[in-house]
Structures are given as C-alpha cells and as structure tokens.
Write a protein that holds these residues in place. Sequence first.
Motif, PDB file in Angstrom:
ATOM      1  N   SER A   1      30.559  49.384  36.575  1.00 30.93           N
ATOM      2  CA  SER A   1      31.325  49.629  38.246  1.00 30.93           C
ATOM      3  C   SER A   1      30.689  48.603  39.321  1.00 30.93           C
ATOM      4  O   SER A   1      30.509  48.418  40.141  1.00 30.93           O
ATOM      5  N   THR A   2      29.325  48.530  38.730  1.00 30.75           N
ATOM      6  CA  THR A   2      28.085  47.702  39.202  1.00 30.75           C
ATOM      7  C   THR A   2      28.403  45.731  38.895  1.00 30.75           C
ATOM      8  O   THR A   2      28.202  44.652  39.258  1.00 30.75           O
ATOM      9  N   SER A   3      29.169  45.509  37.630  1.00 27.05           N
ATOM     10  CA  SER A   3      29.156  44.716  37.641  1.00 27.05           C
ATOM     11  C   SER A   3      30.125  43.291  37.927  1.00 27.05           C
ATOM     12  O   SER A   3      31.126  44.117  38.706  1.00 27.05           O
ATOM     13  N   ILE A   4      29.943  42.049  38.107  1.00 26.78           N
ATOM     14  CA  ILE A   4      30.968  41.590  39.243  1.00 26.78           C
ATOM     15  C   ILE A   4      31.533  40.513  38.036  1.00 26.78           C
ATOM     16  O   ILE A   4      30.636  39.673  37.570  1.00 26.78           O
ATOM     17  N   ASN A   5      32.471  40.420  38.608  1.00 24.76           N
ATOM     18  CA  ASN A   5      33.559  39.378  37.661  1.00 24.76           C
ATOM     19  C   ASN A   5      33.085  38.144  37.749  1.00 24.76           C
ATOM     20  O   ASN A   5      33.205  38.209  38.679  1.00 24.76           O
TER      21      ASN A   5
ATOM     22  N   LEU B   1      59.147  33.995  40.607  1.00 24.64           N
ATOM     23  CA  LEU B   1      59.069  33.104  39.623  1.00 24.64           C
ATOM     24  C   LEU B   1      57.953  34.003  38.517  1.00 24.64           C
ATOM     25  O   LEU B   1      57.669  33.412  36.911  1.00 24.64           O
ATOM     26  N   ALA B   2      56.824  34.509  38.845  1.00 27.39           N
ATOM     27  CA  ALA B   2      55.886  35.739  38.193  1.00 27.39           C
ATOM     28  C   ALA B   2      55.362  36.694  38.885  1.00 27.39           C
ATOM     29  O   ALA B   2      55.520  36.339  40.197  1.00 27.39           O
ATOM     30  N   GLN B   3      54.620  37.070  37.980  1.00 27.87           N
ATOM     31  CA  GLN B   3      53.622  38.214  38.495  1.00 27.87           C
ATOM     32  C   GLN B   3      52.484  38.753  38.040  1.00 27.87           C
ATOM     33  O   GLN B   3      52.036  38.204  36.366  1.00 27.87           O
ATOM     34  N   GLY B   4      51.340  39.086  39.059  1.00 22.32           N
ATOM     35  CA  GLY B   4      49.541  39.597  38.318  1.00 22.32           C
ATOM     36  C   GLY B   4      49.713  40.883  38.738  1.00 22.32           C
ATOM     37  O   GLY B   4      50.410  41.205  40.074  1.00 22.32           O
ATOM     38  N   LEU B   5      49.763  41.789  37.833  1.00 21.72           N
ATOM     39  CA  LEU B   5      48.909  43.212  38.884  1.00 21.72           C
ATOM     40  C   LEU B   5      47.508  43.142  38.987  1.00 21.72           C
ATOM     41  O   LEU B   5      46.651  43.177  38.210  1.00 21.72           O
ATOM     42  N   VAL B   6      47.032  43.707  40.474  1.00 19.56           N
ATOM     43  CA  VAL B   6      45.643  44.170  40.448  1.00 19.56           C
ATOM     44  C   VAL B   6      45.364  46.011  40.440  1.00 19.56           C
ATOM     45  O   VAL B   6      46.088  46.556  41.216  1.00 19.56           O
ATOM     46  N   ARG B   7      44.164  46.013  40.021  1.00 18.96           N
ATOM     47  CA  ARG B   7      44.660  47.479  39.125  1.00 18.96           C
ATOM     48  C   ARG B   7      43.014  47.740  39.735  1.00 18.96           C
ATOM     49  O   ARG B   7      41.851  47.335  39.952  1.00 18.96           O
ATOM     50  N   ALA B   8      43.016  49.028  39.904  1.00 20.87           N
ATOM     51  CA  ALA B   8      41.815  49.851  40.837  1.00 20.87           C
ATOM     52  C   ALA B   8      41.528  51.080  40.070  1.00 20.87           C
ATOM     53  O   ALA B   8      42.186  51.602  39.524  1.00 20.87           O
ATOM     54  N   VAL B   9      40.257  51.013  39.169  1.00 23.14           N
ATOM     55  CA  VAL B   9      39.780  52.344  38.074  1.00 23.14           C
ATOM     56  C   VAL B   9      38.537  52.937  39.033  1.00 23.14           C
ATOM     57  O   VAL B   9      37.176  52.943  38.963  1.00 23.14           O
ATOM     58  N   TRP B  10      38.407  54.034  39.328  1.00 26.39           N
ATOM     59  CA  TRP B  10      37.284  54.897  39.298  1.00 26.39           C
ATOM     60  C   TRP B  10      36.727  55.584  38.367  1.00 26.39           C
ATOM     61  O   TRP B  10      37.052  55.887  37.597  1.00 26.39           O
TER      62      TRP B  10
ATOM     63  N   SER C   1      52.673  30.857  35.359  1.00 29.38           N
ATOM     64  CA  SER C   1      52.168  31.979  34.955  1.00 29.38           C
ATOM     65  C   SER C   1      51.281  32.254  35.921  1.00 29.38           C
ATOM     66  O   SER C   1      50.788  31.474  36.894  1.00 29.38           O
ATOM     67  N   VAL C   2      50.691  33.709  36.291  1.00 24.80           N
ATOM     68  CA  VAL C   2      49.626  34.087  37.196  1.00 24.80           C
ATOM     69  C   VAL C   2      49.082  34.542  35.998  1.00 24.80           C
ATOM     70  O   VAL C   2      49.286  35.577  35.660  1.00 24.80           O
ATOM     71  N   ASP C   3      47.912  34.698  36.353  1.00 20.74           N
ATOM     72  CA  ASP C   3      46.548  35.716  35.954  1.00 20.74           C
ATOM     73  C   ASP C   3      45.752  36.085  37.026  1.00 20.74           C
ATOM     74  O   ASP C   3      45.208  34.984  37.887  1.00 20.74           O
ATOM     75  N   VAL C   4      45.400  37.532  36.443  1.00 22.72           N
ATOM     76  CA  VAL C   4      44.259  38.062  37.125  1.00 22.72           C
ATOM     77  C   VAL C   4      43.033  38.007  36.650  1.00 22.72           C
ATOM     78  O   VAL C   4      43.013  38.684  35.338  1.00 22.72           O
ATOM     79  N   TYR C   5      41.797  37.861  37.672  1.00 23.43           N
ATOM     80  CA  TYR C   5      40.674  37.660  36.839  1.00 23.43           C
ATOM     81  C   TYR C   5      39.659  39.034  37.822  1.00 23.43           C
ATOM     82  O   TYR C   5      40.099  38.869  39.083  1.00 23.43           O
ATOM     83  N   GLN C   6      39.460  39.715  37.527  1.00 23.26           N
ATOM     84  CA  GLN C   6      38.615  41.172  38.047  1.00 23.26           C
ATOM     85  C   GLN C   6      37.988  41.951  37.694  1.00 23.26           C
ATOM     86  O   GLN C   6      38.658  42.059  36.074  1.00 23.26           O
ATOM     87  N   ASN C   7      36.882  42.958  37.811  1.00 24.25           N
ATOM     88  CA  ASN C   7      36.447  44.006  37.497  1.00 24.25           C
ATOM     89  C   ASN C   7      37.196  45.097  38.212  1.00 24.25           C
ATOM     90  O   ASN C   7      36.886  45.779  39.317  1.00 24.25           O
ATOM     91  N   GLU C   8      38.278  45.505  37.319  1.00 21.30           N
ATOM     92  CA  GLU C   8      38.419  46.791  37.615  1.00 21.30           C
ATOM     93  C   GLU C   8      38.640  48.194  37.652  1.00 21.30           C
ATOM     94  O   GLU C   8      38.309  49.011  39.127  1.00 21.30           O
ATOM     95  N   PHE C   9      36.722  48.002  37.679  1.00 23.56           N
ATOM     96  CA  PHE C   9      36.842  49.648  37.782  1.00 23.56           C
ATOM     97  C   PHE C   9      35.349  49.781  39.216  1.00 23.56           C
ATOM     98  O   PHE C   9      34.631  48.773  39.789  1.00 23.56           O
ATOM     99  N   LEU C  10      36.190  50.934  39.578  1.00 25.35           N
ATOM    100  CA  LEU C  10      35.158  50.960  41.019  1.00 25.35           C
ATOM    101  C   LEU C  10      34.038  52.095  40.801  1.00 25.35           C
ATOM    102  O   LEU C  10      34.629  53.211  40.309  1.00 25.35           O
ATOM    103  N   PRO C  11      32.997  52.601  41.332  1.00 24.16           N
ATOM    104  CA  PRO C  11      32.446  53.457  42.000  1.00 24.16           C
ATOM    105  C   PRO C  11      32.892  54.362  42.194  1.00 24.16           C
ATOM    106  O   PRO C  11      33.585  54.985  43.263  1.00 24.16           O
ATOM    107  N   GLU C  12      32.160  55.829  42.615  1.00 25.15           N
ATOM    108  CA  GLU C  12      32.213  56.775  43.018  1.00 25.15           C
ATOM    109  C   GLU C  12      32.949  56.722  44.359  1.00 25.15           C
ATOM    110  O   GLU C  12      31.437  56.006  45.250  1.00 25.15           O
ATOM    111  N   GLY C  13      33.439  56.511  45.552  1.00 25.49           N
ATOM    112  CA  GLY C  13      33.631  56.439  47.270  1.00 25.49           C
ATOM    113  C   GLY C  13      33.675  54.968  46.935  1.00 25.49           C
ATOM    114  O   GLY C  13      33.834  54.339  48.168  1.00 25.49           O
TER     115      GLY C  13
END
Length: 443
Positions: A345-349, A329-338, A13-25
């Motif tokens: 956008s400033t909180s760190i996972n 065998l397994a897959q996970g997605l990494v996202r970006a949202v502006w 299994s694949v689990d992805v942990y991230q903060n996908e939110f990005l600030p402008e730029g």
Amino acid sequence: MAKFSKSNAPQFSVDVYQNEFLPEGGREVNAIVTVTSTGGGAAAAPQFYAAGRGADAAVALMVDCSGSMDYPPTKMRNARDATAAAIDTLRDGVHFAVIGGTHVAKEVFPGGGRLAVADAQTRDQAKQALRKLSAGGGTAIGTWLRLADRLLSAADVSIRHGILLTDGRNEHESPEDLKAALDACAGRFTCDARGVGTDWEVKEVTGIASAMLGSADIVADPAGLAADFTRMMETAMGKEVADVALRLWTPLGAEIKFVKQVAPTVEELTDRRVEVGPRAGDYPTGSWGDESRDYHVCVQVPNAELGQEMLAGRVSLVVPGADGGVQNLAQGLVRAVWTDDMTASTSINPQVAHYTGQAELAQVIQQGLDARKAGDADGATAKLGRAVQLAAASGNADTAKLLSKVVDVVDAAEGTVRLKAKVAEADEMTLETRSTKTVRVKK
C-alpha cells in the motif's frame, strides 16, 4: 488492454498504470492512463469517422500583419515564406484559407467567405496572394479566430485546424474579448499558436493553444519559421480522428480530484468536464493521428473495509457516432484494493511518481519565472533550483538545458543554483513557453 479496431482505421488502445493497493482508511487512487493511436492512414475506413466522411480536413492559416511585423522588415518576408511552405505541405483535396490578422481579420485567399481546395493551381494562387501581404495596423487575435471559425465551419469535413502566428501583444481588444472568442471557438476547431521574435506575451499565446487543444511554441529567430510551419502542417495533415473525448465513469460516492494530460505536455483538463449521464463525464482531447499521450487521473473513493475491492473508475475513449450517439474506441479500468500489507500500500507506481514530478516541474518553472519578473530573487532561486533538481532526476534534458540559460547550476542533484545576472529575453521566453513539455518514463 482494450482495443478498438476496424479495417484500415486507426486503432486505439488504453493502458492503465497504477498501484491499486490502499491502506486502511486510504481513499485517494492515482492512475496514469496511456492512450495510443496507431495504424491509421489517409485511406482509413470512412465509416469510422464522423458522419462517414473520412479523414478530410480544413485548415485556416492566420498570419499577423500588424505594423510591428515590419521591424525588422525580414520578419514579414519570413512569415510569407513560412505560410507558403505550409501551403506546399497541404494534401490535395484539403480545404484551406489564409487570413491576414491586424486589429481586424481579412481574407487573403481565396476570399468571398469561401475555402479553397488544395491542388497545384490553388497552392500557386495562394502563394501569389501572399506576396501582397504587408504590415500595418494593430492586433486583435479574437477577430482572427472568429473569422477562421466562420470559414472552417463552412466545410463539410471532420478535421478542422488553425495555425496562428503573432509577433506582438493583443493590444487592440480586451482580454475579455479574446476569452469570449476562445470560448466560442473551442471545440469547433483545434489551433496551434506560435510567437515570433520576443515582443509577444507568453501567457497569451500558450493560453490560446491550450484553449484550442493545440501546441504553442516560440520561434525567436524569424528565419526558423518556414521549418516550423512545415512541421506543424505535417502534423495537422497526419490527424485522422476528430473530437475524441476521454470519458471517465466513477462509482457512487467517488469524487474526481483532477484529470490532466501529462505527456507530451502538461494540460489541465479537470475544469473542461462535460457531464454525460450518471457519474460520467467527458474531457476533450482534440484530434488524433498516429501518436501516444499520457493522462493522470486522481479519484477519491468512498472508504471500504480491508480486503474489499472496488472499480474506482472506468476510462473510455469515445468519438461522436453517426447516429448521434457515441462510438467507444477503447477502455481501461482503475481499481482500488484495501490491504494491511504496508509494502503493497505504500509503494508508489513509477509512472505516477514520474508524472507527478513532471507536473511539479512545469509549475515551479512558471512560479520561478514569475518571481524573477517580480524582483523576488530568493523566491526565483528556490523555485528554479527545484526545477533543475526535478529535470535532472527525471532525465528531462531539454528542460535542463533551457534552465541552464537562466540559472548557473551549482549542484543539479541538490537543486543548488544562482540566478544569472543577465538573461537573453529569448532564452527566458523559450523556457516559459516550453515549461509544460514533459519526458516519458524511462523503460
């Protein structure tokens, strides 16, 4: 979470942990990818493994027999006993060989360019052969690895593994010869490396293990070898899936900043990428049993407008398929949202923050010890002080304990330390060898 499942086969299994939110730029996307393999077993479904062969294995044990193994004489005896203990831990049916390593590599058992098949009789014969091992000669580890490769490649198995023990520096071949041997053997078998005593070179042993996707450690007291060899062989016997790769696809215009394993140890994988088609590359992870590992992926994506979303990366786990292709065998997605939401956008996972600290911890320990060896007391104090601070903050108690044998800790939270005037060589080498070991995020 995406899973692969087949009757009796290990499930990934694949689990992805991230903060996908990005600030402008904003363009840098960080994610921790947790890969977990569970529920295998020696009877795992044969069709799951390379060319349908099941989780069969071959192991080569490389034992240092150079002259220095006679000082003290108990060292050679402990090495023989440890190798015997490892042989006792082999599963019936596993192919194996014992190699005696000096400035040349010699087949100790079974000989004749063959591998033995483990059963009560061959284990006994191998242990009889070990009694003839004696110390004498130099050290050329590249020759040991090349012989192990020749022997292991003769077996029609999916898991190939080496265990290598040395007590000295690789003085009878050039660093280039050793590197060439590692380049030739990497990807053909995995290998754990151990240094016994304190007369070996840490960067040499850890470099061998790193290149061969295995573990490295120090056994400062030779009396501890048998227990360590037993544990290593038990782990090797638990491996069921070989040649697993982390496949990373990224969109057009994206750039991969780095890919590194961050648990259970820090291991840089960025430069090991093998291109596998448009915008996708494979990073080797070696063999897997029932276990979980964490990876830090950092991708720089093209700029986009506020409110836009993008798939910043697709992480897959793949193995060679029976038809020459690959099996996913397994897959996970990494996202970006502006977004213009500053809080988002400033909180760190927490996972990303934790492992960024663990990677820095490994780095500053290495820099601090290098500065100490070079006589730079101020530099060593600053770096090792930062290491103490990071170890305390992340709850890495094992590393904190090792650091306390090299520095006197005045204030762990502030990273205030004093270098110890006298440090046992074994303590310094243990800290350096284990500096890349990490702890996971506290749940």
